[in-house]
Each structure stands twice: as structure tokens, then as C-alpha cells.
Design an enzyme around this catalytic site. Structure first.
Site, short mmCIF file in Angstrom:
data_model
loop_
_atom_site.label_atom_id
_atom_site.label_comp_id
_atom_site.label_asym_id
_atom_site.label_seq_id
_atom_site.Cartn_x
_atom_site.Cartn_y
_atom_site.Cartn_z
N CYS A 1 12.21 24.44 4.81
CA CYS A 1 11.29 25.19 3.95
C CYS A 1 10.50 24.18 3.10
O CYS A 1 10.69 22.98 3.21
CB CYS A 1 12.06 26.12 3.04
SG CYS A 1 13.26 27.17 3.89
N MET A 2 9.64 24.70 2.23
CA MET A 2 8.82 23.80 1.41
C MET A 2 9.68 22.95 0.46
O MET A 2 9.39 21.76 0.26
CB MET A 2 7.81 24.61 0.60
CG MET A 2 6.79 23.75 -0.11
SD MET A 2 5.62 24.69 -1.10
CE MET A 2 4.78 25.65 0.14
N ASP A 3 10.71 23.55 -0.08
CA ASP A 3 11.48 22.88 -1.14
C ASP A 3 12.96 22.72 -0.81
O ASP A 3 13.72 22.22 -1.64
CB ASP A 3 11.43 23.70 -2.44
CG ASP A 3 10.07 24.29 -2.67
OD1 ASP A 3 9.13 23.51 -2.88
OD2 ASP A 3 9.93 25.53 -2.60
N LYS B 1 0.84 -1.21 0.00
CA LYS B 1 0.00 0.00 0.00
C LYS B 1 0.87 1.25 0.00
O LYS B 1 2.08 1.18 0.30
CB LYS B 1 -0.89 -0.02 1.24
CG LYS B 1 -0.14 0.03 2.57
CD LYS B 1 -1.05 -0.26 3.75
CE LYS B 1 -0.26 -0.26 5.06
NZ LYS B 1 -1.10 -0.66 6.20
N ARG C 1 -10.67 -0.69 14.19
CA ARG C 1 -10.49 -0.06 12.89
C ARG C 1 -11.48 -0.77 11.99
O ARG C 1 -12.67 -0.80 12.31
CB ARG C 1 -9.02 -0.20 12.46
CG ARG C 1 -8.55 0.92 11.57
CD ARG C 1 -7.05 0.94 11.37
NE ARG C 1 -6.56 -0.18 10.55
CZ ARG C 1 -5.31 -0.30 10.13
NH1 ARG C 1 -4.41 0.62 10.43
NH2 ARG C 1 -4.94 -1.33 9.39
N TYR D 1 13.84 30.74 7.48
CA TYR D 1 12.69 31.44 8.09
C TYR D 1 12.79 31.46 9.61
O TYR D 1 13.09 30.44 10.24
CB TYR D 1 11.39 30.73 7.72
CG TYR D 1 11.04 30.81 6.25
CD1 TYR D 1 10.90 32.03 5.60
CD2 TYR D 1 10.84 29.64 5.52
CE1 TYR D 1 10.56 32.10 4.26
CE2 TYR D 1 10.50 29.68 4.18
CZ TYR D 1 10.36 30.92 3.55
OH TYR D 1 10.02 30.97 2.24
N ARG E 1 1.40 -10.88 6.90
CA ARG E 1 1.24 -9.68 6.07
C ARG E 1 2.25 -8.60 6.43
O ARG E 1 1.88 -7.52 6.89
CB ARG E 1 -0.17 -9.09 6.26
CG ARG E 1 -1.33 -10.00 5.99
CD ARG E 1 -2.65 -9.19 5.99
NE ARG E 1 -2.82 -8.36 7.16
CZ ARG E 1 -3.47 -8.73 8.26
NH1 ARG E 1 -4.06 -9.90 8.35
NH2 ARG E 1 -3.56 -7.88 9.29
N HIS F 1 -6.53 -7.70 12.47
CA HIS F 1 -5.31 -6.89 12.51
C HIS F 1 -5.01 -6.55 13.96
O HIS F 1 -5.92 -6.22 14.72
CB HIS F 1 -5.54 -5.61 11.68
CG HIS F 1 -4.31 -4.79 11.44
ND1 HIS F 1 -3.16 -5.31 10.89
CD2 HIS F 1 -4.05 -3.48 11.66
CE1 HIS F 1 -2.25 -4.34 10.78
NE2 HIS F 1 -2.77 -3.22 11.25
C1 LIG Z 1 -0.37 -1.73 6.83
C2 LIG Z 1 -0.93 -3.03 7.19
C3 LIG Z 1 -0.10 -4.15 7.36
C4 LIG Z 1 1.40 -4.07 7.39
O1 LIG Z 1 1.80 -3.43 8.60
P1 LIG Z 1 3.34 -3.28 8.97
O2 LIG Z 1 3.35 -2.78 10.37
O3 LIG Z 1 3.90 -2.27 8.04
O4 LIG Z 1 3.95 -4.61 8.81
C5 LIG Z 1 -0.71 -5.38 7.55
N1 LIG Z 1 -2.06 -5.48 7.57
C6 LIG Z 1 -2.86 -4.43 7.45
C7 LIG Z 1 -4.33 -4.61 7.51
C8 LIG Z 1 -2.34 -3.16 7.27
O5 LIG Z 1 -3.16 -2.11 7.17
#
Ligand SMILES: *Cc1c(COP(=O)(O)O)cnc(C)c1O
Length: 380
Positions: free
Chosen positions: A321-323, A43, A141, A274, A231, A173
Site C-alpha cells: 500500500c502507500m504507507d 547525487k 546522454r 488491496y 567517479r 560517461h
Molecule cells: C551517476 C553517475 C556516476 C556514478 O555511477 P555509478 O554507476 O553509480 O558508479 C558517474 N558519472 C556520472 C556522469 C553519473 O551520472
């Protein structure tokens, strides 16, 4: 922007991504969870490392699945020709579920409306949608809370009986897998067991149904959480999921660098950037580094984070700064075009993303995913 080129690239800054490090990390993670399948989480543009090249490297090295948050990320993988199984887990009303089903992207469902929407898409497409039912075991979540789990199973089983969906996963999760010994870990695993038992009683079980709950931290520290698939996200990119416990044999894949845009001598007592939050103590050389908060160099790095420049560590001098931001080189020699390394594997004296995260009070996930689209990713 993702550039797949070899050799040097003339841009003010670049994030070099070492795909051999990603392959190494996948192999390391496979050894931590030898009996489980591995879903590489890609992701957020593979945590800022570049979606497609990183997904391919992970699959080459033994990951058998890919995970994305949004459907569009999965569709981008399909458009690039990636055929491996992909799960997407954030689906809001109105999203391209039809496209996901047509592209054989697995979807997570933790609510009745979503099972219905996925079944409707499958009916339109004339093909069975693959669904992973999500139980909220305590992260609060996504996912069905325990009281709604039986109803979710019933609805999904009805859609499965009609041939609209196939339940291919049961998942959850963890909230605190990166805090070894946290009491919620055992509670969430127990809640997961309960949910799996209820599912089995309802008739959802067997080798075609993958059970999965482990992120990176759980992959490397909680074998009891591996189930059928792990995962890992952050660990795939070589960043430690539990820095207090070491690096787990992982190798950071990304090196973020820039070339000095301006180098000049200034007098003692000169205010820099700044707000003049940095004032030179004596006559010195200041270099301008062309990366800023728009590129993910967080403003909190002001007078705090370090870089490697002209052979030494230097602290960001004054406001980011921004850049661009500035560094104080003292009397060391440097000229425009010289490389400044913000972070990398740490093997050449440069800071690591972990050091950046520590100095900013955040986690490496945020350091790497914030790198902006102006910074080309260069894969080797
Ligand atoms: C982002 C995510 C992961 C991976 O998490 P890490 O801490 O980066 O290993 C696994 N499962 C779900 C649902 C996530 O949102």
C-alpha cells in the site's frame, strides 16, 4: 530528512547509514584506482543515504572530489561548509549558474550555449568559471557528439582566452561498463582517446586538465578507463556495480527497517490487503509494516520481496500500500514495535538491497534512491 543522532530513534521506520562502511568502500575503491583521483558521486541525496554526512565520510576516507547531477545539490554541499572541488553535470537553461560560479562549483559543458552562459556568469561574477568539457562517446546522454567536439573546444578556448573560464576537465560517461566484455566499452574508450587527441591538438592538455570517464563498474574492472580521476557512485555505498562478479570487497552502508504497527491473529482463508492477492492458508499471525510505495517500497514487491521479521525471512503478503505492507508470521511470536528489516548488509540474516533489486527486476541504484523523505536517515 537527515538526523544525526546516536542511540535509538522512535519513528515508524528508519534508514540507518553506517558511515564507517562508506569510509571502508572509499578505501577499497582507492585501492582499485591508486593512481587516479576519486570523485565520490553524491547525487540524489547520496543515493538516498544523506548528502552531507556521506560526502564528509567520503572526503575523510580519501575521495578528493564530489560529483552531483544538479547545481542545487552542489550548492547544498557548499551551504553545509564543504569546500572540496565539486562537479555538477546537468545544467539546463535558467539554472543558477551565477550561484554555481560564485560558489566555485565546477560545471560540465557539452554545448556551445552552455559555454556562453557559463562565460556570461563568470563575467558578471568577476571570477573565472571552472569547466569540464563533455564528449558523448556513445552513451547518447549529455555531451557533444564527435562532429561538434571541435566547435565546442574552439568556443571554450575563446572564453578561456578572455579569462572567463578555465578548462579543467575533459570527460565522458560509459553506457555498458557493468556488462563485462560489451563491445561498446572499447568503442567508447577509443572515441574518448580521439576526443582527447583533438583537444590536445587544439591546446587543451596538461596536468591541470583532468580526464575522466569511469563510473563504479569501470573503477573496479577497467584500469584502462581510470585516466586521472574515477567517479564511483553506487560502489561508494557498498553496493556491487556488477553483482554477477561479486561484491568487490564492498560493504553495504544502509539498513532499512521499520517497527511493526499492528500484529494480529486471523483465520484461515482471510484476504490480505488491496485486491486480496494474498489469502491465508490457515490461522496465522499477520503483522503490518509501516512502509509503503510512498517510502520507496515499490509496489512490485507485492507477494515477492522478502524481509527479516521475528527471526525469519518473510515474503511481503499481498499488495504493498502507500504507507504500509503486511507479512505473514505463521505461529511465530511478535508484537507491535518489533523490528522488521527490509534490507541491510546481510550479515544478520536480513535480505540485501541486491536481493530486493533482483526480486523486483531492477538495480540497487533504484532501490536505495527511491526511499522517500518520510524515512529519517540515521547516521552512525
Ligand atoms: C551517476 C553517475 C556516476 C556514478 O555511477 P555509478 O554507476 O553509480 O558508479 C558517474 N558519472 C556520472 C556522469 C553519473 O551520472
Amino acid at each position: 530528512m537527515s538526523l544525526h543522532i546516536h542511540g535509538s530513534l522512535v519513528t515508524p521506520a528508519q534508514a540507518r547509514v553506517d558511515l564507517s562502511a562508506i569510509r571502508h568502500n572509499v578505501a577499497v575503491l582507492r585501492r582499485y584506482a591508486p593512481a587516479a583521483e576519486m570523485m565520490a558521486v553524491v547525487k540524489a541525496d547520496a543515493y538516498g543515504h544523506g548528502l552531507v554526512p556521506c560526502a564528509r565520510a567520503a572526503l575523510d576516507a580519501g575521495a578528493s572530489w564530489l560529483g552531483t547531477a544538479y547545481i542545487q545539490e552542489a550548492l547544498d554541499l557548499r551551504a553545509a561548509g564543504v569546500t572540496a572541488p565539486i562537479l555538477s553535470w546537468i545544467v539546463t537553461p535558467g539554472e543558477p549558474i551565477d550561484d554555481a560560479v560564485a560558489a566555485a562549483v565546477d560545471l560540465s559543458a557539452g554545448a556551445l550555449w552552455l559555454v556562453d552562459d557559463i562565460a556570461a556568469s563568470a563575467r558578471r561574477a568577476g571570477r573565472t568559471a571552472r569547466v569540464h568539457l563533455k564528449i558523448d562517446t556513445g552513451t547518447t546522454r549529455g555531451g557533444a557528439t564527435a562532429d561538434r567536439w571541435p566547435a565546442l573546444l574552439d568556443r571554450a578556448l575563446a572564453a578561456q582566452a578572455e579569462g572567463m573560464i578555465e578548462i579543467v576537465g575533459l570527460w565522458s560517461h560509459l553506457a555498458c561498463a557493468d556488462i563485462p566484455g560489451h563491445p561498446s566499452i572499447g568503442q567508447q574508450l577509443a572515441a574518448f582517446e580521439d576526443a582527447l587527441a583533438i583537444a590536445e591538438k587544439a591546446g587543451v592538455a596538461g596536468p591541470r586538465v583532468l580526464r575522466h570517464i569511469a563510473n563504479s563498474a569501470a573503477t573496479v574492472t577497467l584500469p584502462e578507463a581510470h585516466y586521472d580521476m574515477v567517479r564511483p557512485g553506487i560502489a561508494t555505498y557498498g553496493l556491487s556495480p556488477i553483482p554477477e562478479l561479486g561484491d568487490f570487497g564492498l560493504r553495504p552502508a544502509m539498513t532499512l527497517s521499520a517497527r511493526m504497527a499492528v500484529v494480529k491473529r486471523v483465520a484461515a482463508g482471510t484476504g490480505v490487503s488491496y485486491g486480496h492477492l494474498y489469502v491465508t492458508e490457515r490461522e496465522t499471525t499477520v503483522a503490518v509494516v509501516p512502509l509503503g510505495y510512498a517510502d520507496g517500497v515499490l509496489r512490485g514487491a507485492t507477494n515477492r520481496a522478502q524481509v527479516l521479521a521475528a527471526g525469519k525471512r518473510r515474503t511481503v503478503a499481498g499488495r504493498v500500500c502507500m504507507d504500509q505492507f503486511m507479512i505473514d508470521l505463521g505461529d511465530d511470536q511478535a508484537s507491535e514495535g518489533d523490528e522488521v528489516v527490509l534490507f541491510g548488509p546481510g550479515t544478520g540474516g536480513e535480505p540485501t538491497a541486491q536481493e530486493w533489486a533482483d526480486s523486483l527486476g531492477t538495480i540497487t541504484h533504484e532501490i536505495v534512491t527511491r526511499i522517500g523523505s518520510r524515512v529519517p536517515r540515521v547516521h552512525r
